[in-house]
Enzyme design. Structure first.
Site, PDB file in Angstrom:
ATOM      1  N   SER A  92       2.731  -2.209  10.390  1.00 13.81           N
ATOM      2  CA  SER A  92       4.274  -2.262  10.614  1.00 13.81           C
ATOM      3  C   SER A  92       4.834  -3.492  10.566  1.00 13.81           C
ATOM      4  O   SER A  92       5.737  -4.046  11.220  1.00 13.81           O
ATOM      5  CB  SER A  92       4.464  -1.581  12.119  1.00 13.81           C
ATOM      6  OG  SER A  92       4.072  -0.211  12.201  1.00 13.81           O
TER       7      SER A  92
ATOM      8  N   GLU B  64      -7.280   5.044   7.556  1.00 16.43           N
ATOM      9  CA  GLU B  64      -6.892   6.570   6.990  1.00 16.43           C
ATOM     10  C   GLU B  64      -8.253   7.174   6.359  1.00 16.43           C
ATOM     11  O   GLU B  64      -8.633   8.303   6.581  1.00 16.43           O
ATOM     12  CB  GLU B  64      -5.895   6.454   6.188  1.00 16.43           C
ATOM     13  CG  GLU B  64      -4.661   6.517   7.237  1.00 16.43           C
ATOM     14  CD  GLU B  64      -3.123   5.999   6.328  1.00 16.43           C
ATOM     15  OE1 GLU B  64      -3.230   5.894   5.124  1.00 16.43           O
ATOM     16  OE2 GLU B  64      -2.287   5.096   7.288  1.00 16.43           O
TER      17      GLU B  64
ATOM     18  N   HIS C 215      -9.860   1.355   4.413  1.00 16.88           N
ATOM     19  CA  HIS C 215      -8.464   1.516   4.862  1.00 16.88           C
ATOM     20  C   HIS C 215      -8.720   2.529   6.321  1.00 16.88           C
ATOM     21  O   HIS C 215      -9.731   3.777   6.155  1.00 16.88           O
ATOM     22  CB  HIS C 215      -7.558   2.309   4.222  1.00 16.88           C
ATOM     23  CG  HIS C 215      -5.889   2.261   4.920  1.00 16.88           C
ATOM     24  ND1 HIS C 215      -5.595   3.200   5.791  1.00 16.88           N
ATOM     25  CD2 HIS C 215      -5.088   1.328   4.865  1.00 16.88           C
ATOM     26  CE1 HIS C 215      -4.389   2.967   6.249  1.00 16.88           C
ATOM     27  NE2 HIS C 215      -4.284   1.854   5.643  1.00 16.88           N
TER      28      HIS C 215
ATOM     29  N   GLU D 235      -5.939  -4.527  10.419  1.00 18.57           N
ATOM     30  CA  GLU D 235      -5.000  -3.585  10.753  1.00 18.57           C
ATOM     31  C   GLU D 235      -5.337  -2.852  11.811  1.00 18.57           C
ATOM     32  O   GLU D 235      -6.000  -1.872  11.827  1.00 18.57           O
ATOM     33  CB  GLU D 235      -4.822  -2.451   9.602  1.00 18.57           C
ATOM     34  CG  GLU D 235      -4.416  -3.249   8.229  1.00 18.57           C
ATOM     35  CD  GLU D 235      -3.978  -2.248   7.200  1.00 18.57           C
ATOM     36  OE1 GLU D 235      -2.604  -2.480   6.794  1.00 18.57           O
ATOM     37  OE2 GLU D 235      -4.415  -1.071   6.696  1.00 18.57           O
TER      38      GLU D 235
ATOM     39  N   ASN E  91       0.835  -1.152  -0.207  1.00 21.79           N
ATOM     40  CA  ASN E  91      -0.140  -0.003   0.117  1.00 21.79           C
ATOM     41  C   ASN E  91       1.032   1.219   0.182  1.00 21.79           C
ATOM     42  O   ASN E  91       1.459   1.556   0.978  1.00 21.79           O
ATOM     43  CB  ASN E  91      -0.909   0.166   1.433  1.00 21.79           C
ATOM     44  CG  ASN E  91      -1.684   1.187   1.528  1.00 21.79           C
ATOM     45  OD1 ASN E  91      -1.757   2.220   0.375  1.00 21.79           O
ATOM     46  ND2 ASN E  91      -2.380   1.285   2.644  1.00 21.79           N
ATOM     47  N   TRP E  92       1.082   1.782  -1.203  1.00 24.07           N
ATOM     48  CA  TRP E  92       2.286   2.861  -1.282  1.00 24.07           C
ATOM     49  C   TRP E  92       1.556   4.200  -0.609  1.00 24.07           C
ATOM     50  O   TRP E  92       2.393   5.091  -0.477  1.00 24.07           O
ATOM     51  CB  TRP E  92       2.312   3.327  -2.618  1.00 24.07           C
ATOM     52  CG  TRP E  92       3.094   2.164  -3.524  1.00 24.07           C
ATOM     53  CD1 TRP E  92       3.679   1.010  -3.129  1.00 24.07           C
ATOM     54  CD2 TRP E  92       3.762   2.418  -4.810  1.00 24.07           C
ATOM     55  NE1 TRP E  92       4.277   0.503  -3.752  1.00 24.07           N
ATOM     56  CE2 TRP E  92       4.480   1.400  -5.080  1.00 24.07           C
ATOM     57  CE3 TRP E  92       3.324   3.338  -5.905  1.00 24.07           C
ATOM     58  CZ2 TRP E  92       5.013   1.122  -6.407  1.00 24.07           C
ATOM     59  CZ3 TRP E  92       4.037   3.096  -7.163  1.00 24.07           C
ATOM     60  CH2 TRP E  92       4.732   1.978  -7.338  1.00 24.07           C
ATOM     61  N   LYS E  93       0.170   4.417  -0.150  1.00 27.17           N
ATOM     62  CA  LYS E  93      -0.487   5.381   0.386  1.00 27.17           C
ATOM     63  C   LYS E  93      -0.176   6.523  -0.798  1.00 27.17           C
ATOM     64  O   LYS E  93      -0.029   6.314  -1.843  1.00 27.17           O
ATOM     65  CB  LYS E  93      -0.175   5.837   1.730  1.00 27.17           C
ATOM     66  CG  LYS E  93      -0.212   4.363   2.668  1.00 27.17           C
ATOM     67  CD  LYS E  93      -0.058   4.628   3.791  1.00 27.17           C
ATOM     68  CE  LYS E  93      -0.180   3.468   4.735  1.00 27.17           C
ATOM     69  NZ  LYS E  93      -0.329   3.529   6.253  1.00 27.17           N
TER      70      LYS E  93
ATOM     71  N   GLY F 191       2.025   2.596  10.408  1.00 32.39           N
ATOM     72  CA  GLY F 191       3.026   3.563  10.625  1.00 32.39           C
ATOM     73  C   GLY F 191       3.638   4.037  11.832  1.00 32.39           C
ATOM     74  O   GLY F 191       4.308   5.013  11.997  1.00 32.39           O
TER      75      GLY F 191
ATOM     76  N   GLY G 241       2.439  -1.104   4.354  1.00 25.82           N
ATOM     77  CA  GLY G 241       2.572   0.341   4.056  1.00 25.82           C
ATOM     78  C   GLY G 241       4.024   0.656   3.852  1.00 25.82           C
ATOM     79  O   GLY G 241       4.716   0.462   2.704  1.00 25.82           O
ATOM     80  N   GLY G 242       4.766   1.443   4.731  1.00 24.47           N
ATOM     81  CA  GLY G 242       6.251   1.763   4.843  1.00 24.47           C
ATOM     82  C   GLY G 242       7.066   0.942   4.030  1.00 24.47           C
ATOM     83  O   GLY G 242       8.027   1.313   3.101  1.00 24.47           O
TER      84      GLY G 242
HETATM   85  P1  PGA Z   1       2.462   0.445   7.496  1.00 25.85           P
HETATM   86  O1  PGA Z   1       1.055   0.769   6.614  1.00 25.85           O
HETATM   87  O2  PGA Z   1       3.006  -1.027   7.166  1.00 25.85           O
HETATM   88  O3  PGA Z   1       3.305   1.410   7.112  1.00 25.85           O
HETATM   89  O4  PGA Z   1       2.314   0.398   8.899  1.00 25.85           O
HETATM   90  C1  PGA Z   1       0.157  -0.506   6.713  1.00 25.85           C
HETATM   91  C2  PGA Z   1      -1.056  -0.051   5.924  1.00 25.85           C
HETATM   92  O5  PGA Z   1      -1.602   1.168   6.536  1.00 25.85           O
HETATM   93  O6  PGA Z   1      -1.762  -0.667   5.246  1.00 25.85           O
END
Ligand code: PGA
Length: 262
Positions: free
Chosen positions: A220, A107, A105, A176, A10-12, A182, A241-242
């Site tokens: 994470s 967010e 998600h 999640e 997930n590049w966001k 994050g 994500g990251g």
């Molecule tokens: P993260 O994000 O791996 O940076 O914690 C995961 C996500 O939000 O899908």
């Protein structure tokens, strides 16, 4: 049932034409060729997808062509077309070869006020266009500390089951925990497995084909902790994500998934 693992990046809201090209080329170059390495035999190994910002779908579609990588998006409209400025429909995503789309998600729930009902409708819109929704569920830290984790994730998934009924076996679920996203603070494999088992039981009660549904862990997940998370019986992959923005880290997570499947 032995479900094929799925690692979805997930590049966001990250990337640029230049950075995307370097990242995707490095990931493609680092993937084992068919028939090579652990779990490469037909029917095992791991699926890998990149969920990219909508403007980059065309670019990444051409970069992943002829590779084992699948393309995904990060959000979809509940509507099919019309006067919805700024929205992107599932049919549009489909035209660019998106196989997956993340819906709900945290967010989007947090910053855009998405409700359980809207998330369910987004999953429905994706399924109607032949795209697999990756439905995200997860509790906040306050909810966990109040002992509400199970109730929250079950409520979020129940809305999606309610609207999508018999199609529910076509979705992917991502657990999640919001406090792990994050933050560098990962759920322990035991904490994650406990929630995955709850979600698995809920899917089982809703569908006779529930054993097809992959439940990913996200929050994470990284090169160091992926193997122990992916070793859990009900963790069928990761939403990353990251660590999906760094090719070496992402490739190590893919390798852990392939090893777990072997
Ligand atoms: P993260 O994000 O791996 O940076 O914690 C995961 C996500 O939000 O899908």
């Amino acid at each position: 049932m032995n479900r094929k693992k799925l690692i979805a990046g997930n590049w966001k809201m990250n990337g640029s034409l230049q950075a995307n090209e370097a990242l995707v080329r490095a990931v493609v170059a680092g993937l084992p060729a068919a028939g090579e390495g652990a779990g490469a035999n037909v029917g095992s190994g791991a699926d890998v997808a990149l969920c990219v910002p909508a403007p980059y779908l065309a670019q990444v579609q051409s970069l992943v062509q002829a590779s084992a990588l699948d393309l995904g998006a990060q959000d979809v409209s509940v509507h099919a077309s019309g006067a919805y400025t700024g929205e992107v429909s599932a049919a549009m995503l489909r035209e660019f070869g998106a196989r997956y789309v993340i819906v709900g998600h945290s967010e989007r729930r947090q910053y855009h006020g998405e409700t359980d009902a809207q998330v369910a409708d987004k999953a429905k819109a994706a399924l109607a266009a032949g795209i697999t929704p990756i439905v995200c569920v997860g509790e906040t830290l306050a909810e966990r500390e109040a002992g509400q984790t199970e109730a929250v994730v079950k409520r979020q998934l129940a809305a999606v089951i309610h609207v999508n009924g018999h199609c529910i076996s076509e979705i992917v679920v991502a657990y999640e925990p919001v406090w792990a996203i994050g933050t560098g603070r990962t759920a322990t494999p035991e904490q994650a497995q406990q929630v995955h088992a709850v979600l698995r039981a809920q899917l089982h009660a809703a569908s006779t084909r529930d054993d097809r549904v992959r439940i990913l862990y996200g929050g994470s997940m990284n090169a160091a902790n992926a193997a122990s998370l992916l070793a859990q019986p009900d963790i069928d992959g990761g939403l990353i994500g990251g660590a999906s923005l760094k090719s070496a880290d992402f490739l190590q997570i893919i390798a852990a998934a392939r090893a777990a499947a072997a």
